[in-house]
Design a protein around this motif. Sequence first.
Motif, PDB file in Angstrom:
ATOM      1  N   ALA A  95       0.824  -1.208   0.000  1.00 39.98           N
ATOM      2  CA  ALA A  95       0.000   0.000   0.000  1.00 39.98           C
ATOM      3  C   ALA A  95       0.859   1.259   0.000  1.00 39.98           C
ATOM      4  N   ALA A  96       0.257   2.337  -0.491  1.00 38.98           N
ATOM      5  CA  ALA A  96       0.943   3.631  -0.504  1.00 38.98           C
ATOM      6  C   ALA A  96       1.148   4.123   0.926  1.00 38.98           C
ATOM      7  N   PRO A  97       2.093   5.038   1.148  1.00 35.83           N
ATOM      8  CA  PRO A  97       2.345   5.553   2.498  1.00 35.83           C
ATOM      9  C   PRO A  97       1.082   6.130   3.136  1.00 35.83           C
ATOM     10  N   CYS A  98       0.968   5.959   4.447  1.00 34.74           N
ATOM     11  CA  CYS A  98      -0.208   6.441   5.169  1.00 34.74           C
ATOM     12  C   CYS A  98       0.237   7.049   6.492  1.00 34.74           C
ATOM     13  N   ASP A  99      -0.739   7.590   7.230  1.00 39.03           N
ATOM     14  CA  ASP A  99      -0.440   8.211   8.520  1.00 39.03           C
ATOM     15  C   ASP A  99      -0.662   7.262   9.688  1.00 39.03           C
ATOM     16  N   LEU A 100      -1.570   6.294   9.493  1.00 35.40           N
ATOM     17  CA  LEU A 100      -1.925   5.391  10.586  1.00 35.40           C
ATOM     18  C   LEU A 100      -2.416   4.076  10.001  1.00 35.40           C
ATOM     19  N   VAL A 101      -2.144   2.970  10.705  1.00 39.22           N
ATOM     20  CA  VAL A 101      -2.566   1.640  10.257  1.00 39.22           C
ATOM     21  C   VAL A 101      -3.432   0.992  11.329  1.00 39.22           C
ATOM     22  N   LEU A 102      -4.587   0.474  10.915  1.00 41.09           N
ATOM     23  CA  LEU A 102      -5.408  -0.382  11.771  1.00 41.09           C
ATOM     24  C   LEU A 102      -5.191  -1.800  11.258  1.00 41.09           C
ATOM     25  N   LEU A 103      -4.601  -2.647  12.082  1.00 41.32           N
ATOM     26  CA  LEU A 103      -4.062  -3.913  11.596  1.00 41.32           C
ATOM     27  C   LEU A 103      -4.672  -5.134  12.275  1.00 41.32           C
ATOM     28  N   GLU A 104      -5.405  -5.930  11.492  1.00 42.73           N
ATOM     29  CA  GLU A 104      -5.844  -7.254  11.945  1.00 42.73           C
ATOM     30  C   GLU A 104      -4.630  -8.175  11.909  1.00 42.73           C
ATOM     31  N   LEU A 105      -4.467  -8.988  12.943  1.00 43.92           N
ATOM     32  CA  LEU A 105      -3.281  -9.845  13.019  1.00 43.92           C
ATOM     33  C   LEU A 105      -3.476 -11.197  12.343  1.00 43.92           C
ATOM     34  N   ASP A 106      -4.729 -11.645  12.209  1.00 47.26           N
ATOM     35  CA  ASP A 106      -5.010 -12.930  11.559  1.00 47.26           C
ATOM     36  C   ASP A 106      -5.403 -12.679  10.108  1.00 47.26           C
ATOM     37  N   LEU A 107      -4.430 -12.784   9.222  1.00 45.71           N
ATOM     38  CA  LEU A 107      -4.653 -12.503   7.808  1.00 45.71           C
ATOM     39  C   LEU A 107      -4.528 -13.789   6.994  1.00 45.71           C
ATOM     40  N   PRO A 108      -5.219 -13.883   5.864  1.00 42.87           N
ATOM     41  CA  PRO A 108      -5.260 -15.135   5.110  1.00 42.87           C
ATOM     42  C   PRO A 108      -3.933 -15.557   4.499  1.00 42.87           C
ATOM     43  N   ASP A 109      -3.028 -14.612   4.277  1.00 45.36           N
ATOM     44  CA  ASP A 109      -1.774 -14.961   3.599  1.00 45.36           C
ATOM     45  C   ASP A 109      -0.531 -14.707   4.440  1.00 45.36           C
ATOM     46  N   GLY A 110      -0.708 -14.466   5.723  1.00 48.52           N
ATOM     47  CA  GLY A 110       0.468 -14.225   6.551  1.00 48.52           C
ATOM     48  C   GLY A 110       0.094 -13.749   7.940  1.00 48.52           C
ATOM     49  N   ASP A 111       1.095 -13.681   8.798  1.00 49.42           N
ATOM     50  CA  ASP A 111       0.889 -13.263  10.181  1.00 49.42           C
ATOM     51  C   ASP A 111       0.967 -11.744  10.280  1.00 49.42           C
ATOM     52  N   GLY A 112      -0.064 -11.150  10.872  1.00 53.39           N
ATOM     53  CA  GLY A 112      -0.082  -9.705  11.036  1.00 53.39           C
ATOM     54  C   GLY A 112       1.057  -9.184  11.889  1.00 53.39           C
ATOM     55  N   ILE A 113       1.588 -10.027  12.771  1.00 55.70           N
ATOM     56  CA  ILE A 113       2.728  -9.610  13.599  1.00 55.70           C
ATOM     57  C   ILE A 113       3.925  -9.280  12.714  1.00 55.70           C
ATOM     58  N   GLU A 114       4.155 -10.104  11.693  1.00 53.51           N
ATOM     59  CA  GLU A 114       5.271  -9.836  10.783  1.00 53.51           C
ATOM     60  C   GLU A 114       5.012  -8.580   9.956  1.00 53.51           C
ATOM     61  N   VAL A 115       3.749  -8.366   9.585  1.00 50.87           N
ATOM     62  CA  VAL A 115       3.394  -7.132   8.877  1.00 50.87           C
ATOM     63  C   VAL A 115       3.697  -5.930   9.767  1.00 50.87           C
ATOM     64  N   CYS A 116       3.332  -6.042  11.035  1.00 52.28           N
ATOM     65  CA  CYS A 116       3.573  -4.962  11.991  1.00 52.28           C
ATOM     66  C   CYS A 116       5.067  -4.667  12.111  1.00 52.28           C
ATOM     67  N   ARG A 117       5.860  -5.712  12.243  1.00 48.31           N
ATOM     68  CA  ARG A 117       7.314  -5.521  12.368  1.00 48.31           C
ATOM     69  C   ARG A 117       7.891  -4.841  11.124  1.00 48.31           C
ATOM     70  N   THR A 118       7.414  -5.269   9.958  1.00 51.91           N
ATOM     71  CA  THR A 118       7.924  -4.702   8.710  1.00 51.91           C
ATOM     72  C   THR A 118       7.554  -3.229   8.581  1.00 51.91           C
ATOM     73  N   LEU A 119       6.296  -2.907   8.879  1.00 50.89           N
ATOM     74  CA  LEU A 119       5.857  -1.515   8.801  1.00 50.89           C
ATOM     75  C   LEU A 119       6.615  -0.640   9.791  1.00 50.89           C
ATOM     76  N   ARG A 120       6.861  -1.178  10.978  1.00 52.57           N
ATOM     77  CA  ARG A 120       7.595  -0.400  11.981  1.00 52.57           C
ATOM     78  C   ARG A 120       9.030  -0.168  11.545  1.00 52.57           C
ATOM     79  N   ARG A 121       9.662  -1.170  10.936  1.00 51.23           N
ATOM     80  CA  ARG A 121      11.029  -0.979  10.447  1.00 51.23           C
ATOM     81  C   ARG A 121      11.077   0.092   9.364  1.00 51.23           C
ATOM     82  N   ARG A 122      10.045   0.144   8.550  1.00 54.28           N
ATOM     83  CA  ARG A 122      10.009   1.120   7.462  1.00 54.28           C
ATOM     84  C   ARG A 122       9.841   2.540   7.973  1.00 54.28           C
TER      85      ARG A 122
END
Length: 217
Positions: A39-66
């Motif tokens: 997704a394009a850059p945003c100001d805030l993310v509302l993140l479900e952790l149970d996603l069909p193609d991956g773990d939301g925790i890893e998404v969270c870690r990646t977004l935080r690193r970015r």
Amino acid sequence: MRILLVEDDVRISSAMSAMLRRGGYEVEPAATAAAALEAAPCDLVLLELDLPDGDGIEVCRTLRRRCAELGIIAVTARDGERDRVIGLRAGADDYVVKPFSMAELQARIEALLRRGARRHPAMPGVVEVGGVRIDLSARTVRVDSEPVSLTRKEFDVLASLSRQPGVALSYERIMLDVWQTTWSSRHTLEVHVAALRTKLGRPELIQTVRGVGYRLG
């Protein structure tokens, strides 16, 4: 203010999107981990952790690193203490357990935005734009050296804009600064801006940025 809504349940996503748009936010839905990371850059993310193609925790870690400054709120059915700890340590700023009320979610979003604003406070000082002198510390305004009387909220609106002259601020950013909520009627802000333009005698000083908000100068 742009929010990335990562939620794979269509019903929940639709309800949350409608609520957020009523609050004046721009919403980009994403139903998968891959879509969230693309997704394009945003100001805030509302993140479900149970996603069909991956773990939301890893998404969270990646977004935080970015982006260290990105606001992230985990919104999930994972309600265990260990889940909360893992989510927060992965980079989430807040953790909301389903089911939740829309009012609570709105309040948590506003609280997170306020914390973000306090991390980058504007230094007190004087701003001069187009013959208008705004003293943020003394809360005074002069036009061509003549004092101008403003109401408290009128000054607060002007101060919000003057802290970043030349920068377009969103309606919700200004409302959060002045009224500590984005839930107020936009008409209230428009009335205050109209009054400022009249009192300052500089209609062009506060510019309307269509679809975004206002800009000073």
